[in-house]
Motif scaffolding. Structure first.
Motif, PDB file in Angstrom:
ATOM      1  N   ALA A   1      10.084  -0.947   5.848  1.00 38.10           N
ATOM      2  CA  ALA A   1       9.726  -1.888   4.798  1.00 38.10           C
ATOM      3  C   ALA A   1       8.640  -2.994   5.086  1.00 38.10           C
ATOM      4  O   ALA A   1       7.807  -3.313   4.390  1.00 38.10           O
ATOM      5  CB  ALA A   1      11.163  -2.517   4.349  1.00 38.10           C
ATOM      6  N   ALA A   2       8.648  -3.412   6.202  1.00 36.52           N
ATOM      7  CA  ALA A   2       7.589  -4.182   6.801  1.00 36.52           C
ATOM      8  C   ALA A   2       6.328  -3.713   6.510  1.00 36.52           C
ATOM      9  O   ALA A   2       5.151  -4.204   6.267  1.00 36.52           O
ATOM     10  CB  ALA A   2       7.994  -4.585   8.261  1.00 36.52           C
ATOM     11  N   ASP A   3       6.057  -2.260   6.888  1.00 32.50           N
ATOM     12  CA  ASP A   3       4.598  -1.656   6.813  1.00 32.50           C
ATOM     13  C   ASP A   3       4.422  -1.640   5.683  1.00 32.50           C
ATOM     14  O   ASP A   3       3.331  -1.680   4.985  1.00 32.50           O
ATOM     15  CB  ASP A   3       4.871  -0.267   7.737  1.00 32.50           C
ATOM     16  CG  ASP A   3       4.923  -0.534   9.243  1.00 32.50           C
ATOM     17  OD1 ASP A   3       4.624  -1.471   9.593  1.00 32.50           O
ATOM     18  OD2 ASP A   3       5.679   0.426   9.838  1.00 32.50           O
ATOM     19  N   SER A   4       5.461  -1.119   4.566  1.00 37.50           N
ATOM     20  CA  SER A   4       4.811  -0.985   3.244  1.00 37.50           C
ATOM     21  C   SER A   4       4.825  -2.302   2.547  1.00 37.50           C
ATOM     22  O   SER A   4       3.665  -2.079   1.723  1.00 37.50           O
ATOM     23  CB  SER A   4       6.212  -0.540   2.487  1.00 37.50           C
ATOM     24  OG  SER A   4       6.548   0.694   2.964  1.00 37.50           O
ATOM     25  N   ALA A   5       5.231  -3.402   2.870  1.00 38.56           N
ATOM     26  CA  ALA A   5       4.892  -4.864   2.521  1.00 38.56           C
ATOM     27  C   ALA A   5       3.318  -5.004   2.781  1.00 38.56           C
ATOM     28  O   ALA A   5       2.728  -5.412   2.115  1.00 38.56           O
ATOM     29  CB  ALA A   5       5.771  -5.740   2.979  1.00 38.56           C
ATOM     30  N   ALA A   6       3.129  -4.757   4.087  1.00 38.75           N
ATOM     31  CA  ALA A   6       1.727  -4.943   4.599  1.00 38.75           C
ATOM     32  C   ALA A   6       0.610  -4.331   3.763  1.00 38.75           C
ATOM     33  O   ALA A   6      -0.268  -4.839   3.509  1.00 38.75           O
ATOM     34  CB  ALA A   6       1.762  -4.964   5.995  1.00 38.75           C
ATOM     35  N   SER A   7       0.986  -3.173   3.609  1.00 35.36           N
ATOM     36  CA  SER A   7      -0.056  -2.055   2.930  1.00 35.36           C
ATOM     37  C   SER A   7      -0.201  -2.581   1.567  1.00 35.36           C
ATOM     38  O   SER A   7      -1.243  -2.547   0.875  1.00 35.36           O
ATOM     39  CB  SER A   7       0.285  -0.762   3.233  1.00 35.36           C
ATOM     40  OG  SER A   7       1.480  -0.266   2.779  1.00 35.36           O
ATOM     41  N   PHE A   8       1.156  -2.831   1.066  1.00 33.59           N
ATOM     42  CA  PHE A   8       0.912  -3.264  -0.564  1.00 33.59           C
ATOM     43  C   PHE A   8       0.255  -4.545  -0.558  1.00 33.59           C
ATOM     44  O   PHE A   8      -0.677  -4.660  -1.604  1.00 33.59           O
ATOM     45  CB  PHE A   8       2.343  -3.624  -0.903  1.00 33.59           C
ATOM     46  CG  PHE A   8       2.385  -3.936  -2.335  1.00 33.59           C
ATOM     47  CD1 PHE A   8       2.293  -3.141  -3.411  1.00 33.59           C
ATOM     48  CD2 PHE A   8       2.325  -5.489  -2.680  1.00 33.59           C
ATOM     49  CE1 PHE A   8       2.303  -3.812  -4.687  1.00 33.59           C
ATOM     50  CE2 PHE A   8       2.161  -5.918  -3.844  1.00 33.59           C
ATOM     51  CZ  PHE A   8       2.355  -5.196  -4.912  1.00 33.59           C
ATOM     52  N   ALA A   9       0.220  -5.420   0.120  1.00 35.22           N
ATOM     53  CA  ALA A   9      -0.549  -6.681   0.146  1.00 35.22           C
ATOM     54  C   ALA A   9      -2.157  -6.473   0.262  1.00 35.22           C
ATOM     55  O   ALA A   9      -2.761  -7.092  -0.310  1.00 35.22           O
ATOM     56  CB  ALA A   9       0.012  -7.809   1.190  1.00 35.22           C
ATOM     57  N   GLU A  10      -2.232  -5.716   1.229  1.00 31.90           N
ATOM     58  CA  GLU A  10      -3.616  -5.079   1.432  1.00 31.90           C
ATOM     59  C   GLU A  10      -4.300  -4.680   0.276  1.00 31.90           C
ATOM     60  O   GLU A  10      -5.408  -5.077  -0.342  1.00 31.90           O
ATOM     61  CB  GLU A  10      -3.880  -4.430   2.768  1.00 31.90           C
ATOM     62  CG  GLU A  10      -5.228  -3.920   2.995  1.00 31.90           C
ATOM     63  CD  GLU A  10      -5.479  -3.095   4.397  1.00 31.90           C
ATOM     64  OE1 GLU A  10      -6.443  -2.614   4.461  1.00 31.90           O
ATOM     65  OE2 GLU A  10      -4.219  -2.898   4.717  1.00 31.90           O
ATOM     66  N   LEU A  11      -3.695  -3.711  -0.418  1.00 30.30           N
ATOM     67  CA  LEU A  11      -4.133  -3.146  -1.498  1.00 30.30           C
ATOM     68  C   LEU A  11      -4.261  -3.880  -2.694  1.00 30.30           C
ATOM     69  O   LEU A  11      -5.133  -3.952  -3.755  1.00 30.30           O
ATOM     70  CB  LEU A  11      -3.405  -1.792  -2.014  1.00 30.30           C
ATOM     71  CG  LEU A  11      -3.714  -0.441  -1.317  1.00 30.30           C
ATOM     72  CD1 LEU A  11      -3.157   0.550  -2.034  1.00 30.30           C
ATOM     73  CD2 LEU A  11      -5.249  -0.284  -1.334  1.00 30.30           C
ATOM     74  N   HIS A  12      -3.020  -4.645  -2.990  1.00 26.05           N
ATOM     75  CA  HIS A  12      -3.108  -5.856  -4.119  1.00 26.05           C
ATOM     76  C   HIS A  12      -3.876  -6.851  -4.017  1.00 26.05           C
ATOM     77  O   HIS A  12      -4.510  -7.084  -5.035  1.00 26.05           O
ATOM     78  CB  HIS A  12      -1.576  -6.608  -4.011  1.00 26.05           C
ATOM     79  CG  HIS A  12      -1.379  -7.328  -5.177  1.00 26.05           C
ATOM     80  ND1 HIS A  12      -1.103  -6.479  -6.391  1.00 26.05           N
ATOM     81  CD2 HIS A  12      -1.089  -8.292  -5.641  1.00 26.05           C
ATOM     82  CE1 HIS A  12      -0.848  -7.718  -7.348  1.00 26.05           C
ATOM     83  NE2 HIS A  12      -0.890  -8.676  -6.603  1.00 26.05           N
ATOM     84  N   SER A  13      -4.211  -7.288  -2.732  1.00 28.55           N
ATOM     85  CA  SER A  13      -5.612  -8.250  -2.662  1.00 28.55           C
ATOM     86  C   SER A  13      -6.879  -7.435  -3.168  1.00 28.55           C
ATOM     87  O   SER A  13      -7.684  -7.991  -3.610  1.00 28.55           O
ATOM     88  CB  SER A  13      -5.564  -8.556  -1.133  1.00 28.55           C
ATOM     89  OG  SER A  13      -6.632  -9.436  -0.814  1.00 28.55           O
ATOM     90  N   ALA A  14      -7.184  -6.333  -2.617  1.00 27.08           N
ATOM     91  CA  ALA A  14      -8.449  -5.514  -2.969  1.00 27.08           C
ATOM     92  C   ALA A  14      -8.398  -5.126  -4.631  1.00 27.08           C
ATOM     93  O   ALA A  14      -9.533  -5.020  -4.947  1.00 27.08           O
ATOM     94  CB  ALA A  14      -8.519  -4.487  -1.920  1.00 27.08           C
ATOM     95  N   HIS A  15      -7.465  -4.672  -5.205  1.00 29.76           N
ATOM     96  CA  HIS A  15      -7.226  -4.314  -6.383  1.00 29.76           C
ATOM     97  C   HIS A  15      -6.108  -4.833  -7.271  1.00 29.76           C
ATOM     98  O   HIS A  15      -5.109  -4.041  -7.494  1.00 29.76           O
ATOM     99  CB  HIS A  15      -7.148  -2.533  -6.146  1.00 29.76           C
ATOM    100  CG  HIS A  15      -8.157  -2.085  -5.505  1.00 29.76           C
ATOM    101  ND1 HIS A  15      -9.651  -2.024  -6.015  1.00 29.76           N
ATOM    102  CD2 HIS A  15      -7.970  -1.333  -4.177  1.00 29.76           C
ATOM    103  CE1 HIS A  15     -10.294  -1.085  -5.075  1.00 29.76           C
ATOM    104  NE2 HIS A  15      -9.370  -0.836  -3.724  1.00 29.76           N
ATOM    105  N   PRO A  16      -6.192  -6.096  -7.539  1.00 28.01           N
ATOM    106  CA  PRO A  16      -4.949  -6.762  -8.204  1.00 28.01           C
ATOM    107  C   PRO A  16      -4.243  -5.987  -9.149  1.00 28.01           C
ATOM    108  O   PRO A  16      -4.988  -5.647 -10.357  1.00 28.01           O
ATOM    109  CB  PRO A  16      -5.486  -8.089  -8.282  1.00 28.01           C
ATOM    110  CG  PRO A  16      -6.930  -8.208  -7.783  1.00 28.01           C
ATOM    111  CD  PRO A  16      -7.469  -6.969  -7.321  1.00 28.01           C
ATOM    112  N   GLY A  17      -2.885  -5.872  -8.971  1.00 24.99           N
ATOM    113  CA  GLY A  17      -2.117  -5.403 -10.090  1.00 24.99           C
ATOM    114  C   GLY A  17      -2.349  -3.810 -10.451  1.00 24.99           C
ATOM    115  O   GLY A  17      -1.716  -3.301 -11.136  1.00 24.99           O
ATOM    116  N   ARG A  18      -3.098  -3.021  -9.651  1.00 21.37           N
ATOM    117  CA  ARG A  18      -3.335  -1.781  -9.718  1.00 21.37           C
ATOM    118  C   ARG A  18      -2.900  -0.790  -9.057  1.00 21.37           C
ATOM    119  O   ARG A  18      -2.734   0.553  -9.223  1.00 21.37           O
ATOM    120  CB  ARG A  18      -4.949  -1.381  -9.618  1.00 21.37           C
ATOM    121  CG  ARG A  18      -5.723  -2.154 -10.640  1.00 21.37           C
ATOM    122  CD  ARG A  18      -7.312  -2.010 -10.692  1.00 21.37           C
ATOM    123  NE  ARG A  18      -7.327  -0.386 -10.518  1.00 21.37           N
ATOM    124  CZ  ARG A  18      -8.449   0.121 -10.063  1.00 21.37           C
ATOM    125  NH1 ARG A  18      -9.321  -0.455  -9.202  1.00 21.37           N
ATOM    126  NH2 ARG A  18      -8.556   1.538 -10.051  1.00 21.37           N
TER     127      ARG A  18
END
Length: 289
Positions: free
Chosen positions: A81-98
């Protein structure tokens, strides 16, 4: 600027694909081009099969401007879960909401640590909450009532795989009006019944060995006879859209009429799972209007 609700963002139709999740670096450009074309064709989302993760979504998000990319599904056993959260945050920052984090419990045959899957999924969601992953950007591959209820309470909604229009109606009743309901539906662009059903049975064989799917079929009115010998015609015709364009469109419409907000269409043509059937996707876009 706030992100619109997921079911408004992704529109009525999307594409479900193993090929877009493929990791062959030699085909990275082809995958990017295919994703860009799907966006131009009007599909609102692509859903990545084969236990996908943020790393598989990232190149497709970069290659497009508005397309939503979701995992369908990411196994809770394979990714912490921690890895999923970190990778989610990175993508969400680069491509918000997508990016949409689609999660599921996979199968006992495919995860050695498979134990008490529902409880494990709840703990996983708890960890994502603690790490700040928003509930409205994650979905659950829910089949049974308890996980559908969890999709309603702890996620943006449900992305059921290998289901019927009747299951979709039941899922809509459990979810209520608000949450997203985005079932997957397999499509075969073939009018000959024997050929279409042969292609369907070839693709269905791997799933008929997995109790999570077969138990769901039995729970929804099918019998052991329906599951034998590659699947009865009744089963095949319920979980596949095949035939001419009018028949295929009617089968897709039966899912939306049953309550689906969005249908993730997986084209089955007998080719390798990693293929990108772009001509078929164009035909699908045309028949959907």
């Amino acid at each position: 600027m706030s992100t619109p609700p997921l079911k408004e963002q992704i529109g009525r139709y999307g594409i479900w694909s193993f090929g877009l999740r493929d990791e062959d670096p030699a085909r990275a450009g082809e995958r990017a081009d295919a994703a860009a074309e799907l966006e131009e064709l009007g599909f609102g989302a692509v859903w990545l099969g084969g236990n996908s993760a943020a790393e598989h979504a990232a190149p497709l998000l970069k290659a497009t401007s508005a397309l939503t990319v979701g995992t369908s599904i990411q196994s809770i056993w394979q990714y912490e879960a921690a890895d999923s959260a970190a990778s989610f945050a990175e993508l969400h920052s680069a491509h918000p909401g997508r990016f949409v984090l689609g999660l599921g419990v996979s199968h006992a045959q495919r995860a050695a640590q498979y134990r008490r899957p529902y409880s494990a999924l709840v703990r996983y969601l708890d960890a994502l909450d603690e790490a700040g992953v928003p509930a409205d950007r994650r979905t659950l591959a829910a089949l049974g009532p308890k996980t559908l209820e969890l999709s309603r309470e702890r996620a943006a909604g449900a992305i059921p795989y290998l289901v019927t229009a009747e299951h979709t109606a039941q899922a809509r009743e459990i979810l209520g009006d608000g949450p997203l309901l985005a079932p997957e539906l397999k499509v075969i662009l073939e009018t000959d019944p024997d050929r279409a059903r042969a292609l369907a049975r070839e693709a269905l064989a791997m799933y008929l060995a997995l109790p999570n799917y077969t138990n769901n079929f039995l729970r929804n009115g099918f019998t052991e006879d329906d599951l034998a010998h590659g699947g009865s015609d009744r089963l095949i015709d319920a979980v596949y859209a095949w035939g001419d364009e009018e028949r295929i469109r009617a089968r897709i419409d039966s899912f939306t009429e049953a309550g689906a907000d969005h249908v993730a269409l997986q084209l089955v043509d007998g080719g390798p799972r990693e293929s990108l059937p772009r001509a078929g996707w164009r035909r699908l876009a045309s028949l959907l209007g």
